[in-house]
Design a protein around this motif. Sequence first.
Motif, PDB file in Angstrom:
ATOM      1  N   SER B 211      40.796  33.505  50.782  1.00  9.25           N
ATOM      2  CA  SER B 211      39.908  32.777  49.994  1.00  9.25           C
ATOM      3  C   SER B 211      40.967  32.358  48.647  1.00  9.25           C
ATOM      4  CB  SER B 211      38.848  33.099  49.544  1.00  9.25           C
ATOM      5  OG  SER B 211      38.118  32.175  48.914  1.00  9.25           O
ATOM      6  N   LEU B 212      41.620  33.414  48.230  1.00 11.03           N
ATOM      7  CA  LEU B 212      42.442  33.229  47.174  1.00 11.03           C
ATOM      8  C   LEU B 212      43.803  32.323  47.340  1.00 11.03           C
ATOM      9  CD1 LEU B 212      42.303  37.041  45.873  1.00 11.03           C
ATOM     10  CD2 LEU B 212      41.008  35.210  44.850  1.00 11.03           C
ATOM     11  N   GLN B 213      44.104  32.531  48.795  1.00  8.39           N
ATOM     12  CA  GLN B 213      45.275  31.920  48.913  1.00  8.39           C
ATOM     13  C   GLN B 213      44.993  30.285  48.709  1.00  8.39           C
ATOM     14  OE1 GLN B 213      46.053  32.219  53.133  1.00  8.39           O
ATOM     15  NE2 GLN B 213      47.667  33.981  52.603  1.00  8.39           N
ATOM     16  N   ASP B 214      43.760  29.929  49.223  1.00  4.44           N
ATOM     17  CA  ASP B 214      43.542  28.304  48.804  1.00  4.44           C
ATOM     18  C   ASP B 214      43.325  28.214  47.384  1.00  4.44           C
ATOM     19  OD1 ASP B 214      43.547  28.092  51.552  1.00  4.44           O
ATOM     20  OD2 ASP B 214      41.737  27.474  51.812  1.00  4.44           O
ATOM     21  N   VAL B 215      42.718  29.242  46.656  1.00 10.00           N
ATOM     22  CA  VAL B 215      42.428  28.933  45.385  1.00 10.00           C
ATOM     23  C   VAL B 215      43.723  28.675  44.634  1.00 10.00           C
ATOM     24  CG1 VAL B 215      41.672  30.027  43.151  1.00 10.00           C
ATOM     25  CG2 VAL B 215      40.357  30.230  45.415  1.00 10.00           C
ATOM     26  N   ARG B 216      44.767  29.484  44.752  1.00 10.81           N
ATOM     27  CA  ARG B 216      46.275  29.404  44.148  1.00 10.81           C
ATOM     28  C   ARG B 216      46.831  27.677  44.558  1.00 10.81           C
ATOM     29  NH1 ARG B 216      47.427  34.185  47.013  1.00 10.81           N
ATOM     30  NH2 ARG B 216      46.779  35.950  45.319  1.00 10.81           N
ATOM     31  N   LYS B 217      46.346  27.328  45.654  1.00 15.79           N
ATOM     32  CA  LYS B 217      46.541  25.852  45.941  1.00 15.79           C
ATOM     33  C   LYS B 217      45.941  25.086  44.943  1.00 15.79           C
ATOM     34  CE  LYS B 217      47.466  26.532  50.939  1.00 15.79           C
ATOM     35  NZ  LYS B 217      48.706  26.504  50.938  1.00 15.79           N
ATOM     36  N   GLU B 218      44.593  25.360  44.686  1.00 17.07           N
ATOM     37  CA  GLU B 218      43.847  24.543  43.842  1.00 17.07           C
ATOM     38  C   GLU B 218      44.279  24.662  42.459  1.00 17.07           C
ATOM     39  OE1 GLU B 218      41.081  23.563  45.771  1.00 17.07           O
ATOM     40  OE2 GLU B 218      40.563  22.182  44.312  1.00 17.07           O
ATOM     41  N   ILE B 219      44.696  25.813  41.796  1.00 18.06           N
ATOM     42  CA  ILE B 219      45.296  25.882  40.615  1.00 18.06           C
ATOM     43  C   ILE B 219      46.505  25.215  40.222  1.00 18.06           C
ATOM     44  CG2 ILE B 219      46.525  27.823  38.953  1.00 18.06           C
ATOM     45  CD1 ILE B 219      44.491  29.869  40.296  1.00 18.06           C
ATOM     46  N   ASN B 220      47.197  25.133  41.261  1.00 16.52           N
ATOM     47  CA  ASN B 220      48.553  24.296  41.491  1.00 16.52           C
ATOM     48  C   ASN B 220      48.172  22.906  41.428  1.00 16.52           C
ATOM     49  OD1 ASN B 220      50.897  25.980  41.225  1.00 16.52           O
ATOM     50  ND2 ASN B 220      50.915  26.552  43.490  1.00 16.52           N
ATOM     51  N   PHE B 221      47.314  22.502  42.064  1.00 20.78           N
ATOM     52  CA  PHE B 221      46.585  21.126  41.882  1.00 20.78           C
ATOM     53  C   PHE B 221      46.049  20.872  40.307  1.00 20.78           C
ATOM     54  CE2 PHE B 221      42.746  18.582  41.498  1.00 20.78           C
ATOM     55  CZ  PHE B 221      43.156  17.459  41.824  1.00 20.78           C
ATOM     56  N   CYS B 222      45.463  21.565  39.709  1.00 20.95           N
ATOM     57  CA  CYS B 222      45.181  21.529  38.296  1.00 20.95           C
ATOM     58  C   CYS B 222      46.187  21.384  37.650  1.00 20.95           C
ATOM     59  CB  CYS B 222      44.037  22.813  37.943  1.00 20.95           C
ATOM     60  SG  CYS B 222      42.495  22.704  38.569  1.00 20.95           S
ATOM     61  N   HIS B 223      47.295  22.183  37.636  1.00 25.98           N
ATOM     62  CA  HIS B 223      48.479  22.083  36.806  1.00 25.98           C
ATOM     63  C   HIS B 223      49.075  20.713  37.084  1.00 25.98           C
ATOM     64  CE1 HIS B 223      47.879  26.070  35.611  1.00 25.98           C
ATOM     65  NE2 HIS B 223      48.726  26.666  36.519  1.00 25.98           N
ATOM     66  N   LYS B 224      49.216  20.335  38.170  1.00 26.10           N
ATOM     67  CA  LYS B 224      49.850  19.013  38.529  1.00 26.10           C
ATOM     68  C   LYS B 224      49.092  17.764  38.016  1.00 26.10           C
ATOM     69  CE  LYS B 224      52.572  20.152  42.733  1.00 26.10           C
ATOM     70  NZ  LYS B 224      52.654  20.411  44.116  1.00 26.10           N
ATOM     71  N   VAL B 225      47.849  17.990  37.947  1.00 25.53           N
ATOM     72  CA  VAL B 225      47.224  16.590  37.493  1.00 25.53           C
ATOM     73  C   VAL B 225      46.783  16.917  35.833  1.00 25.53           C
ATOM     74  CG1 VAL B 225      46.246  15.862  39.807  1.00 25.53           C
ATOM     75  CG2 VAL B 225      44.879  17.542  38.430  1.00 25.53           C
ATOM     76  N   LYS B 226      47.291  17.954  35.424  1.00 28.63           N
ATOM     77  CA  LYS B 226      47.060  18.369  33.888  1.00 28.63           C
ATOM     78  C   LYS B 226      45.623  18.536  33.686  1.00 28.63           C
ATOM     79  CE  LYS B 226      51.419  16.561  32.335  1.00 28.63           C
ATOM     80  NZ  LYS B 226      51.625  16.008  33.575  1.00 28.63           N
ATOM     81  N   LEU B 227      44.992  19.115  34.506  1.00 29.67           N
ATOM     82  CA  LEU B 227      43.555  19.591  34.312  1.00 29.67           C
ATOM     83  C   LEU B 227      43.465  20.821  33.926  1.00 29.67           C
ATOM     84  CD1 LEU B 227      40.554  18.482  34.894  1.00 29.67           C
ATOM     85  CD2 LEU B 227      40.660  19.502  37.125  1.00 29.67           C
ATOM     86  N   PRO B 228      42.739  21.123  32.641  1.00 29.51           N
ATOM     87  CA  PRO B 228      42.543  22.453  32.116  1.00 29.51           C
ATOM     88  C   PRO B 228      41.817  23.357  33.135  1.00 29.51           C
ATOM     89  CG  PRO B 228      42.059  20.803  30.280  1.00 29.51           C
ATOM     90  CD  PRO B 228      42.319  20.300  31.708  1.00 29.51           C
ATOM     91  N   ILE B 229      42.034  24.575  33.093  1.00 28.44           N
ATOM     92  CA  ILE B 229      41.301  25.401  33.792  1.00 28.44           C
ATOM     93  C   ILE B 229      40.342  26.314  32.880  1.00 28.44           C
ATOM     94  CG2 ILE B 229      41.276  27.219  35.505  1.00 28.44           C
ATOM     95  CD1 ILE B 229      43.858  26.152  36.517  1.00 28.44           C
ATOM     96  N   ILE B 230      39.032  26.286  32.976  1.00 26.34           N
ATOM     97  CA  ILE B 230      38.281  26.904  32.035  1.00 26.34           C
ATOM     98  C   ILE B 230      38.388  28.440  32.796  1.00 26.34           C
ATOM     99  CG2 ILE B 230      35.949  27.388  31.224  1.00 26.34           C
ATOM    100  CD1 ILE B 230      35.311  24.277  31.684  1.00 26.34           C
ATOM    101  N   GLY B 231      38.276  28.517  33.918  1.00 30.12           N
ATOM    102  CA  GLY B 231      38.520  29.899  34.493  1.00 30.12           C
ATOM    103  C   GLY B 231      37.972  30.246  35.935  1.00 30.12           C
ATOM    104  N   VAL B 232      37.948  31.308  36.350  1.00 27.74           N
ATOM    105  CA  VAL B 232      37.598  31.582  37.865  1.00 27.74           C
ATOM    106  C   VAL B 232      36.303  32.251  38.045  1.00 27.74           C
ATOM    107  CG1 VAL B 232      38.503  32.667  39.988  1.00 27.74           C
ATOM    108  CG2 VAL B 232      40.011  31.339  38.558  1.00 27.74           C
ATOM    109  N   VAL B 233      35.391  32.091  38.870  1.00 31.28           N
ATOM    110  CA  VAL B 233      34.248  32.895  39.173  1.00 31.28           C
ATOM    111  C   VAL B 233      34.616  33.686  40.574  1.00 31.28           C
ATOM    112  CG1 VAL B 233      31.960  32.888  39.686  1.00 31.28           C
ATOM    113  CG2 VAL B 233      32.860  31.348  37.812  1.00 31.28           C
ATOM    114  N   GLU B 234      34.473  34.950  40.485  1.00 28.83           N
ATOM    115  CA  GLU B 234      34.418  35.595  41.856  1.00 28.83           C
ATOM    116  C   GLU B 234      32.831  35.605  42.491  1.00 28.83           C
ATOM    117  OE1 GLU B 234      37.212  39.047  42.996  1.00 28.83           O
ATOM    118  OE2 GLU B 234      35.463  39.824  43.197  1.00 28.83           O
TER     119      GLU B 234
END
Lengths: 211, 328
Positions: B211-234
């Motif tokens: 699951s984390l593997q896909d989350v890293r992709k999601e984080i990269n997506f946020c960086h690319k579209v300049k979307l701030p990340i409030i945080g991660v919930v496990e």
Amino acid sequence: MLKVQDKGVHQCDSGWVPVFVDQDKSISLMSIGFLLEKPDDAVVWRGPKKNALIKQFISDVTWGDLDFLIVDTPPGTSDEHISTVESLRPYKPLGAVLVTTPQAVSIGDVRRELTFCKKTGLRVIGIVENMSGFVCPHCLECTNLFSKGGGEELARHAGVPFLGCVPLDPQLTQSLEEGRDFIQEFPKSSAFPALAHIAQQILDRTSPQGS
Amino acid sequence: MAEEDPGAAAPPHGCPGTSSAQAGRAAACQGCPNQGLCAGPAPAPDPAIEEIKEKMKTVKHKILVLSGKGGVGKSTFSAHLAHGLAEDETKQIALLDTDICGPSIPKIMGIEGEQVHQSGSGWSPVYVEENLCVMSVGFLLSGPDDAVIWRGPKKNGMIKQFLRDVDWGEIDYLIVDTPPGTSDEHLSIVQYLSSSHIDGAVIITTPQEISLQDVRKEINFCHKVKLPIIGVVENMSGFICPKCKIESQIFPPTTGGAEKMCQNLNISLLGKVPLDPQIGKSCDQGQSFFSEIPESPATSSYRNIIQRIQEYCGLHHSQEKLSNQGME
């Protein structure tokens, strides 16, 4: 999950060569994961590009002689699903296996998926209920974390075969994390007979005599 | 996957880039199938972006809820974030479900089968409580078996309508629940809200590496579209057997779980939520588990997470105000 994440796809005269999972080359695999430079690269694509890649996976990969081609799809009823069904139509796919968890929120989406199958003329081989109960390894008490029986009830309601339940099993998750062969290594796990039973049912229902 | 254009495959050698003044005119562009497209006038931005900006002027905070994998608890989280924020009766909360093919929010909020009404000022959302309203494609379907078999462009059109044509009114928090992945819906939401300021994204995951593997992709997506990340919930982080009270890791964090990942990537971990069978049950019945199981560790964990999100939004809102004043 199959421990081939670092492998690359090679190009040959007749197309892309899939990655072989085992020595005997009994399982070959194709995934966009093999085409990424870094494992964390995001594939930020809209539908048309995804569709083009799916078509390539089906037409440009040198699959060779296969007994079964299993297509894993993302959730939903959108680009990937429409494109897969369209690209496979000339090859007459045997049908679809629908996987759900037992709770009503998940069943709700699978009902829509059943309608998708009906509308696209895809036969439903059956429904599998996953994450169906968890047996505490310490006291053997079974807790239905995501409720119970929803998959079976849906199958009855929709008039399609119910293939079985797979319990939650930390050994299964662990073995997938490490890319090990669950069936070889954990024959005593509770999920093992469940998975074996479902695989047998799929074989029976898709064999030429059975269908 | 070039840095400047997240959607593109590797560009041809010597490509000046689509945003360059040389686009379509450089020597390397000769024979490129996209030369005509690059050389032509830049496409005008969608006028809807401006219209949405106007509409969103009355919406104070916008939060996106994302995940890499399906079934990790995104909609459950979105719904309960809405419930939690709405406990403050002075605040107006709106929840927008952008999962067009699998709309679960109406069921979780207990308003399945409701219909959207048309008023003079647009579509009226469905109210769960006086200060909590919901919009979902589920309200536009004729029944629970009805499937939305749409490709990207139609889904994007729907999302545009949800943002532009819904009579949202004065809203303190708009929570946008999304389908899993990094595709049409996510690009569209970010694009349509590009002039309206999104506070940030909350990313939901389960503890195991798959699951984390896909989350890293999601984080990269946020960086690319300049979307701030409030945080991660496990989510689904451990399960305490109701009989023997011993904890089991059903989805084992073999690589250290979200905690380790957040440390490595320098992102806040908002909290961990344990598995509780009552959560799923409450969602199936369309009730808030805050009121059903107030004593559960899952409830207190949720409350902490919601408080951190409120603090984040409050802080960034005041910072933004300050910088706006500075500009004037």
